[in-house]
Write a protein that holds these residues in place. Sequence first.
Motif, PDB file in Angstrom:
ATOM      1  N   HIS A 280      14.961  -0.122 -30.105  1.00 27.97           N
ATOM      2  CA  HIS A 280      14.810   0.808 -28.501  1.00 27.97           C
ATOM      3  C   HIS A 280      14.622   2.493 -28.892  1.00 27.97           C
ATOM      4  O   HIS A 280      14.436   3.323 -28.540  1.00 27.97           O
TER       5      HIS A 280
ATOM      6  N   THR B 295      11.866   4.016 -30.837  1.00 26.27           N
ATOM      7  CA  THR B 295      11.235   4.520 -30.276  1.00 26.27           C
ATOM      8  C   THR B 295      11.140   5.576 -29.707  1.00 26.27           C
ATOM      9  O   THR B 295      10.391   5.983 -28.743  1.00 26.27           O
TER      10      THR B 295
ATOM     11  N   PRO C  79       8.323   8.030 -31.194  1.00 20.79           N
ATOM     12  CA  PRO C  79       7.235   7.609 -30.250  1.00 20.79           C
ATOM     13  C   PRO C  79       6.043   6.900 -30.510  1.00 20.79           C
ATOM     14  O   PRO C  79       5.217   6.502 -30.114  1.00 20.79           O
ATOM     15  N   ASP C  80       5.203   8.060 -32.068  1.00 16.32           N
ATOM     16  CA  ASP C  80       4.279   7.308 -31.923  1.00 16.32           C
ATOM     17  C   ASP C  80       4.523   5.899 -33.188  1.00 16.32           C
ATOM     18  O   ASP C  80       3.159   5.331 -33.426  1.00 16.32           O
TER      19      ASP C  80
ATOM     20  N   SER D 181       4.405   2.462 -34.670  1.00 18.11           N
ATOM     21  CA  SER D 181       4.563   0.888 -33.747  1.00 18.11           C
ATOM     22  C   SER D 181       5.698   0.011 -34.307  1.00 18.11           C
ATOM     23  O   SER D 181       5.906   0.007 -35.728  1.00 18.11           O
ATOM     24  N   VAL D 182       6.298  -0.916 -32.725  1.00 20.35           N
ATOM     25  CA  VAL D 182       7.283  -1.550 -33.590  1.00 20.35           C
ATOM     26  C   VAL D 182       6.785  -2.283 -32.890  1.00 20.35           C
ATOM     27  O   VAL D 182       6.625  -3.002 -31.792  1.00 20.35           O
TER      28      VAL D 182
ATOM     29  N   ALA E  92      12.624  -1.709 -24.525  1.00 23.00           N
ATOM     30  CA  ALA E  92      11.549  -0.784 -25.531  1.00 23.00           C
ATOM     31  C   ALA E  92       9.821  -1.804 -25.427  1.00 23.00           C
ATOM     32  O   ALA E  92       9.133  -0.791 -25.985  1.00 23.00           O
ATOM     33  N   GLU E  93       9.223  -2.588 -25.149  1.00 20.84           N
ATOM     34  CA  GLU E  93       8.226  -3.099 -24.197  1.00 20.84           C
ATOM     35  C   GLU E  93       7.965  -2.439 -23.845  1.00 20.84           C
ATOM     36  O   GLU E  93       6.095  -1.411 -23.733  1.00 20.84           O
TER      37      GLU E  93
ATOM     38  N   ALA F 142       7.768   1.075 -24.240  1.00 26.01           N
ATOM     39  CA  ALA F 142       7.566   2.018 -24.590  1.00 26.01           C
ATOM     40  C   ALA F 142       6.625   2.086 -26.010  1.00 26.01           C
ATOM     41  O   ALA F 142       6.120   3.283 -26.963  1.00 26.01           O
ATOM     42  N   GLY F 143       6.298   1.101 -25.529  1.00 27.60           N
ATOM     43  CA  GLY F 143       4.915  -0.018 -26.999  1.00 27.60           C
ATOM     44  C   GLY F 143       4.990  -0.937 -28.043  1.00 27.60           C
ATOM     45  O   GLY F 143       4.533  -1.290 -28.950  1.00 27.60           O
ATOM     46  N   ALA F 144       6.293  -1.996 -27.731  1.00 29.40           N
ATOM     47  CA  ALA F 144       7.342  -2.546 -29.241  1.00 29.40           C
ATOM     48  C   ALA F 144       6.348  -3.627 -28.633  1.00 29.40           C
ATOM     49  O   ALA F 144       6.173  -3.762 -26.813  1.00 29.40           O
TER      50      ALA F 144
END
Length: 394
Positions: free
Chosen positions: A18, A21, A25-26, A28-29, A158-159, A161-163
């Motif tokens: 978290h 992210t 923010p850019d 990849s997690v 987290a998800e 936010a793209g994780a």
Amino acid sequence: MTRYVVIGAGIVGLATAHRITLDHPDASVTVIDKEPRVAAHQTGHNSGVIHAGVYYKPGSLKARLCAAGRASMVDFCATHGIAHEICGKLIVAADESEVPRLHALHERAVANGLPARLVGAAEAKEFEPEIRCVAALRVESTGIVDFTAVCTTLADLAEKAGATLRLGTKVTGITARGGEQVVHTGSGDVVADVLINCAGLHADRVARLAGVEPPARIVPFRGEYFELTPERRGLVRGLIYPVPDPQFPFLGVHLTRMIDGTVHAGPNAVLALAREGYRWSKINPRDVGDLIGYAGLWRLARKHYRYGLTEVRRSLSRRLFAESLARLVPAVTEADLVPAGAGVRAQAIARDGGLVDDFLIVARDRQVHVLNAPSPAATSSLEIAKHIVAQLPT
């Protein structure tokens, strides 16, 4: 774009994902965990206490990150609607022999900048009418929460936010390839630029897979809990702890009102025969072999075997468990206790037999390994995450 992989979906791993992210923010997690759900082990089996940071050596990572983490955790729970309560706790000197240790604990609390004060027996009974003590330390900033609910929220954030969360995915190997970290799993490889190991009970093994020899070995200690029967929950209003023995990282059996209103009693601390050994019958031959072959454990055992035997006897006898609780609350009897499961603490032990007292976080070549993060790691998790992310290469 930097690619990060976090191994472990307990509270420290999810808080770290978290945090990445938020700060990057850019990026990849990806979070990997062999279990089908988050918070499956240490996080999901702990006592749910938001610790104030009384016990820890001033200036240590535990002291600094716990104090900051308590505030961060309370703010996080308030922001996201997670049930919590700042109820305070009492640390109780049951007889005069424990008073000097209680005063030393108060001095440590003051050094850590915490709102803690010594109270006499009469004032202690105003907080907990059923206790017996000669003196106590009142710690106002201690609280309670469901840390599994915190993990569920962290995973969701987290998800969103793209994780990516890859649960039910076991890590089988790790290979450094140029500047990349290749994590091999039963369902394919995950390639990343940076690896963060938050594998808890298996953190030392994951470090070895990644080519890092850890300075300590994880040794599992099972903490068994009982619960007060519903009609006896009124014996405890909040949190009641004994004065701890400073030689050990364990706080002794205590009474904890949980966020759902139940009252848990425990935990003790016995050597587990499996890293996920939540009961005596769970024996893992590989884990037992690791224990038998580790000189650090034998050195610890020689030094503290009497303490260990006491814990084993208490594990095998509900009567002895109840007697330990009755030193704090005399009205508690064996008949008041029903089994309430157990947790397993991942305690790092050095080769010389010393217990690693502080959080142990090792950074190597685009890798960060969290090699000792027992209590108060859940309380401190949001600040541990900041500490980790601040060290990460981008």
